[in-house]
Design an enzyme around this catalytic site. Structure first.
Site, PDB file in Angstrom:
ATOM      1  CG  ASN A 177      -1.826   1.138   1.329  1.00 32.66           C
ATOM      2  OD1 ASN A 177      -1.757   2.057   0.505  1.00 32.66           O
ATOM      3  ND2 ASN A 177      -2.706   1.118   2.309  1.00 32.66           N
ATOM      4  N   GLY A 227     -14.648   3.077  14.589  1.00 36.23           N
ATOM      5  CA  GLY A 227     -15.764   2.132  14.588  1.00 36.23           C
ATOM      6  C   GLY A 227     -15.488   0.896  15.438  1.00 36.23           C
ATOM      7  NE  ARG A 262      -6.014   6.623  19.973  1.00 34.88           N
ATOM      8  CZ  ARG A 262      -5.192   5.940  19.187  1.00 34.88           C
ATOM      9  NH1 ARG A 262      -4.713   4.792  19.577  1.00 34.88           N
ATOM     10  NH2 ARG A 262      -4.835   6.409  18.017  1.00 34.88           N
ATOM     11  N   GLY A 289      -9.896   8.578   7.940  1.00 37.90           N
ATOM     12  CA  GLY A 289     -10.796   8.830   6.809  1.00 37.90           C
ATOM     13  C   GLY A 289     -12.047   8.025   7.127  1.00 37.90           C
ATOM     14  CG  LEU A 313     -17.482   5.289  11.707  1.00 33.79           C
ATOM     15  CD1 LEU A 313     -18.274   5.493  12.991  1.00 33.79           C
ATOM     16  CD2 LEU A 313     -17.931   6.272  10.629  1.00 33.79           C
ATOM     17  N   GLY A 314     -12.713   5.757  10.413  1.00 31.45           N
ATOM     18  CA  GLY A 314     -11.302   5.846  10.773  1.00 31.45           C
ATOM     19  C   GLY A 314     -10.886   7.291  10.620  1.00 31.45           C
ATOM     20  CE  LYS A 351      -1.051   1.763   6.419  1.00 35.25           C
ATOM     21  NZ  LYS A 351      -2.405   1.663   6.810  1.00 35.25           N
ATOM     22  NE  ARG A 399      -6.080   1.662  -0.046  1.00 39.16           N
ATOM     23  CZ  ARG A 399      -6.044   2.798   0.623  1.00 39.16           C
ATOM     24  NH1 ARG A 399      -4.923   3.220   1.157  1.00 39.16           N
ATOM     25  NH2 ARG A 399      -7.131   3.515   0.770  1.00 39.16           N
ATOM     26  CG  HIS A 432     -12.571   3.900   3.161  1.00 44.24           C
ATOM     27  ND1 HIS A 432     -13.263   4.946   3.721  1.00 44.24           N
ATOM     28  CD2 HIS A 432     -11.270   4.123   3.439  1.00 44.24           C
ATOM     29  CE1 HIS A 432     -12.406   5.780   4.311  1.00 44.24           C
ATOM     30  NE2 HIS A 432     -11.184   5.298   4.143  1.00 44.24           N
ATOM     31  CD  GLU A 460      -8.842  -0.765   4.165  1.00 43.61           C
ATOM     32  OE1 GLU A 460      -8.367  -0.328   5.230  1.00 43.61           O
ATOM     33  OE2 GLU A 460      -9.158  -0.045   3.220  1.00 43.61           O
ATOM     34  CG  ASN A 466     -10.189   0.383  18.499  1.00 45.97           C
ATOM     35  OD1 ASN A 466     -10.091  -0.694  19.071  1.00 45.97           O
ATOM     36  ND2 ASN A 466      -9.610   0.652  17.348  1.00 45.97           N
ATOM     37  NE  ARG A 497      -9.250  12.835   4.156  1.00 49.18           N
ATOM     38  CZ  ARG A 497      -9.323  11.528   3.888  1.00 49.18           C
ATOM     39  NH1 ARG A 497     -10.327  11.055   3.204  1.00 49.18           N
ATOM     40  NH2 ARG A 497      -8.378  10.711   4.305  1.00 49.18           N
TER      41      ARG A 497
HETATM   42  P1  AMP Z   1      -7.805   4.249  11.052  1.00 46.93           P
HETATM   43  O1  AMP Z   1      -7.694   5.362  10.053  1.00 46.93           O
HETATM   44  O2  AMP Z   1      -8.861   3.243  10.729  1.00 46.93           O
HETATM   45  O3  AMP Z   1      -6.472   3.629  11.381  1.00 46.93           O
HETATM   46  O4  AMP Z   1      -8.303   4.929  12.432  1.00 46.93           O
HETATM   47  C1  AMP Z   1      -7.474   5.787  13.165  1.00 46.93           C
HETATM   48  C2  AMP Z   1      -8.285   6.538  14.177  1.00 46.93           C
HETATM   49  O5  AMP Z   1      -8.983   5.635  15.047  1.00 46.93           O
HETATM   50  C3  AMP Z   1      -7.447   7.376  15.138  1.00 46.93           C
HETATM   51  O6  AMP Z   1      -7.128   8.618  14.587  1.00 46.93           O
HETATM   52  C4  AMP Z   1      -8.378   7.514  16.321  1.00 46.93           C
HETATM   53  O7  AMP Z   1      -9.210   8.631  16.128  1.00 46.93           O
HETATM   54  C5  AMP Z   1      -9.248   6.271  16.284  1.00 46.93           C
HETATM   55  N1  AMP Z   1      -8.944   5.352  17.390  1.00 46.93           N
HETATM   56  C6  AMP Z   1      -7.973   4.422  17.452  1.00 46.93           C
HETATM   57  N2  AMP Z   1      -7.992   3.780  18.652  1.00 46.93           N
HETATM   58  C7  AMP Z   1      -9.005   4.326  19.364  1.00 46.93           C
HETATM   59  C8  AMP Z   1      -9.544   4.120  20.683  1.00 46.93           C
HETATM   60  N3  AMP Z   1      -9.040   3.204  21.499  1.00 46.93           N
HETATM   61  N4  AMP Z   1     -10.571   4.890  21.058  1.00 46.93           N
HETATM   62  C9  AMP Z   1     -11.090   5.825  20.252  1.00 46.93           C
HETATM   63  N5  AMP Z   1     -10.629   6.072  19.005  1.00 46.93           N
HETATM   64  C10 AMP Z   1      -9.604   5.337  18.566  1.00 46.93           C
END
Ligand code: AMP
Length: 398
Positions: free
Chosen positions: A7, A334, A286, A212, A209-210, A14, A91, A180, A385, A336, A241
């Site tokens: 990726n 989503g 977090r 992005g 929900l990340g 990655k 990817r 995605h 992914e 965590n 964003r």
């Molecule tokens: P991703 O782009 O899917 O890797 O998601 C990254 C985002 O997930 C981080 O910027 C955080 O906002 C959120 N995240 C990761 N771990 C946690 C957690 N334990 N509690 C709340 N949000 C989290």
């Protein structure tokens, strides 16, 4: 088979080596600051410690050379020789309207990906650099392109057209594409599998929900709508964003702050989202949760606005599909953030959703978080992914 998944971003790469029989990763890592001072590679073999090495990487070819060295080195390598890599899965962010499926990479495909560069100027050129670097170092290993946009190509015209002059679609292919896709496809299929139902019989909404973030509506096994658009800037409020805004705001800020279009785009892509809305508290949920618990109103406003936007998108897809059987949460937030899931689901009384707080508190596993008498199922399904790319790669090279 052993599949190397790559990726490639503009300054990062990655990678994961996956054994497709066991579907487990054998080694993984990340090259950072490619082409910038202070480049470093991390490498972790399964069951072993993560190593981080500072090493100059003037370009992606050198980064891939270091990855291949790490995979084959005498001490911690997991391969005896590069011949053990059966195929490489790449990817690719944007496949435009040309790619509705993954494909074996050949010269014609490389040219077609290049033709999509305009649609993803930050991503596709980097993806192509990764392909060319692998081609140079492993000329006889088959490679597969897996597109972020492909899963969404089943959307009907009414879902992908914008209310803009039609000539822009004809001339430049300006339309909704969605991103995605590998994650939306993986999670929606897994939901059907876990529920023991046929994928083709379900109405599924996936909330990825990340940092992005995007939502998709999957009806009878096909994506019928998704929240990201021509670019990954549209849709939900994200880490940095903006997501959906009134387009006239761009002109308003440009005049008030004396900014040009490139500066405005930087604001919308890098300085907005929860980072901007929280008055620069953080782009990380977090931190936002911690600040909310400490009574910081900037954090509370941000979390409430984010959850409201998610709930509204879900509602619009319930309308688009005339119902929903299962709502899935995935990706960093989503998977965590129980608080976010709880607040989002509080809007779903009209769907008969009831959340089991104990199940909602769990982490790191596929789990149903709605109660047995909840009319609509709600699940958390960790996305993968890399595994989805490896599966696509095996399907095509076998
Ligand atoms: P991703 O782009 O899917 O890797 O998601 C990254 C985002 O997930 C981080 O910027 C955080 O906002 C959120 N995240 C990761 N771990 C946690 C957690 N334990 N509690 C709340 N949000 C989290």
């Amino acid at each position: 088979m052993k599949i190397l998944v790559i990726n490639c971003g503009s300054s990062s790469l990655k990678y994961q080596l996956i054994d497709s029989d066991s579907e487990k990763w054998l080694a993984k890592g990340l090259c950072e600051r490619i082409g910038i001072d202070g480049s470093q590679i991390s490498y972790q073999p399964a069951g072993g410690d993560k190593e981080e090495t500072v090493s100059p990487m003037p370009d992606h070819k050198e980064a891939i050379r270091l990855v291949l060295d790490a995979l084959t080195n005498d001490k911690t390598g997991v391969l005896k020789s590069l011949d053990e890599i059966d195929a490489v899965g790449h990817r690719i962010v944007h496949g435009g309207e040309k790619f509705a499926d993954s494909t074996i990479i050949n010269d014609e495909v490389i040219k077609a990906i290049e033709e999509c560069n305009d649609l993803a100027p930050l991503h596709n050129p980097a993806n192509l650099i990764g392909i060319n670097a692998c081609k140079a170092l492993m000329p006889n290993t088959p490679m597969v392109a897996v597109f972020d946009t492909a899963f969404h190509q089943t959307m009907p015209e009414k879902a992908y057209m914008y209310g803009l002059p039609y000539e822009y679609y004809k001339k430049y292919k300006i339309r909704r594409y969605g991103f995605h896709g590998t994650s939306h496809s993986f999670v929606s299929k897994r939901a059907a599998e876990l529920l023991g139902k046929k994928y083709e019989d379900l109405k599924i909404i996936v909330c990825h929900l990340g940092n992005g973030a995007s939502i998709s509506a999957v009806k009878n096994g096909k994506c019928v709508d998704t929240s990201m658009g021509l670019t990954p800037l549209q849709g939900l409020i994200m880490g940095t964003r903006s997501g959906d805004i009134d387009p006239a705001i761009m002109e308003f800020i440009a005049h008030k702050e004396n900014k040009n279009i490139d500066e405005i785009m930087t604001i919308l892509n890098k300085k907005s989202g929860v980072q901007g809305l929280s008055d620069n508290l953080s782009s990380d949920f977090r931190d936002l949760e911690k600040e909310h618990n400490a009574g910081n109103p900037n954090a509370t406003r941000t979390l409430e606005t984010f959850c409201y936007a998610v709930a509204k998108y879900v509602g619009s897809y319930v309308a688009a599909m005339n119902g929903v059987d299962v709502i899935c949460f995935t990706a960093g937030i989503g998977e965590n953030a129980p608080l976010v899931r709880k607040w989002v689901c509080e809007y779903f009384g009209y769907l008969g959703v009831k959340i089991d707080d104990e199940a909602n508190g769990k982490r790191g596993e596929d789990i149903v978080i709605s109660t047995p008498d909840s009319k609509t199922k709600v699940m958390v399904i960790p996305t993968n992914e890399e595994l989805a790319i490896a599966r696509e790669t095996v399907k095509l090279v076998k």
